[in-house]
Design an enzyme around this catalytic site. Sequence first.
Site, PDB file in Angstrom:
ATOM      1  N   GLY A  36       0.957  -1.218  -0.227  1.00  0.00           N
ATOM      2  CA  GLY A  36       0.147  -0.093   0.033  1.00  0.00           C
ATOM      3  C   GLY A  36       0.521   1.154   0.263  1.00  0.00           C
ATOM      4  N   GLY A  37       2.117   0.933  -0.703  1.00  0.00           N
ATOM      5  CA  GLY A  37       3.288   2.383  -0.541  1.00  0.00           C
ATOM      6  C   GLY A  37       2.469   3.437  -1.494  1.00  0.00           C
ATOM      7  N   ASN A  45       5.084  -4.195  -7.845  1.00  0.00           N
ATOM      8  CA  ASN A  45       5.469  -4.308  -7.094  1.00  0.00           C
ATOM      9  C   ASN A  45       5.644  -6.043  -7.546  1.00  0.00           C
ATOM     10  OD1 ASN A  45       3.728  -3.936  -3.776  1.00  0.00           O
ATOM     11  ND2 ASN A  45       4.162  -2.369  -5.619  1.00  0.00           N
ATOM     12  N   ASN A 104       1.659  -9.234  -0.064  1.00  0.00           N
ATOM     13  CA  ASN A 104       2.603  -8.070   0.736  1.00  0.00           C
ATOM     14  C   ASN A 104       1.946  -7.103   1.211  1.00  0.00           C
ATOM     15  OD1 ASN A 104       4.937  -5.227  -0.584  1.00  0.00           O
ATOM     16  ND2 ASN A 104       5.595  -7.154   0.948  1.00  0.00           N
ATOM     17  N   ARG A 184       6.792   5.215  -9.104  1.00  0.00           N
ATOM     18  CA  ARG A 184       5.860   5.350  -8.012  1.00  0.00           C
ATOM     19  C   ARG A 184       5.733   6.446  -8.030  1.00  0.00           C
ATOM     20  NH1 ARG A 184       6.351   0.682  -4.116  1.00  0.00           N
ATOM     21  NH2 ARG A 184       5.317   1.811  -2.924  1.00  0.00           N
ATOM     22  N   HIS A 265      11.229  -4.725   4.076  1.00  0.00           N
ATOM     23  CA  HIS A 265      10.189  -4.678   3.794  1.00  0.00           C
ATOM     24  C   HIS A 265       9.212  -5.622   2.630  1.00  0.00           C
ATOM     25  CE1 HIS A 265       5.643  -4.354   4.305  1.00  0.00           C
ATOM     26  NE2 HIS A 265       5.703  -3.311   4.021  1.00  0.00           N
ATOM     27  N   TRP A 266       9.977  -5.085   1.482  1.00  0.00           N
ATOM     28  CA  TRP A 266       9.335  -5.692  -0.030  1.00  0.00           C
ATOM     29  C   TRP A 266      11.058  -6.607  -0.182  1.00  0.00           C
ATOM     30  CZ3 TRP A 266      10.444  -1.579  -4.430  1.00  0.00           C
ATOM     31  CH2 TRP A 266       9.132  -1.655  -5.360  1.00  0.00           C
TER      32      TRP A 266
END
Length: 286
Positions: A36-37, A45, A104, A184, A265-266
């Site tokens: 959700g970034g 993603n 994710n 992004r 986190h990825w």
Amino acid sequence: MTSIGEGVGRTVRVGEREIFFTEAGSGPAVVLLHGGGPGASGLSNYSRNIDALAGRFRVIVPDLPGYGRSDKRIDQSDPFGDLARAVGDLLDEIGIATAHLVGNSYGGAAALRLAMDRPGKVGRMILMGPGGVGATRALPTEGLRELLSYYGGSGPSRDKLTRFIRDYLVFDGSAVDDGVIEERFRASIDPEVVANPPLRRPSGPLALRTLWRMDFTRDARLREVPHRTLVIWGAADKVNRPEGGRLLRDAMPHCDLYLAADTGHWVQWERAELFDALATSFLETT
């Protein structure tokens, strides 16, 4: 095999929203749910994973509501529930009775909620640093605060996004090239998104109720999730605490946990070869 470049993208009506998705490959259905970034989307993603998985599975990669080419409306009173409904209804609309779910962060929360709300729609799950795990039991991490403040203050900027991605999203910020950030950033300043950010702190008189709904460790159904689940968590995750993996392992009856060293986190992007191997083996195991 259909590659990501040859994947078929289309938009379908799901309830009152239009949902865009791309699919590639054939075989058992696997749905990849993105984080959700700011500026996130399904293809961006999972750009390093789709081809590998499409060799064995029918890979479906939606833009979740609020992101990419899908409608931007989210029910902020129960965001994870709304996302779960959208994913389940999308599967209904395109004629898929059951699918494996890979999620994710934000997408992991959507997958887990769908497994609790409509367990029959879900085969196996892979969750990478999912949201909603112990969210009311500790203060937000610095990385999560950065994410949630992106649209606040002076508003979105390339510098804010660069800082979030390179300092908080991944373990090695130098591995993220300027093209990823630019893509992004352009998506993050869509006027509809700026006017109604999909991921934000609950507010208003029902904020506490919303927060409670967004913490799966407060939901008794978590201990009854029947699905085989693989949790992959970056040991250096600065957005969602790695301790969340242990909470899920201890709470869920059929949950394996893999902690990835030197990873943020990825996971699916930072450790793509490792992730692809783990995911393929787990989803193919009978």
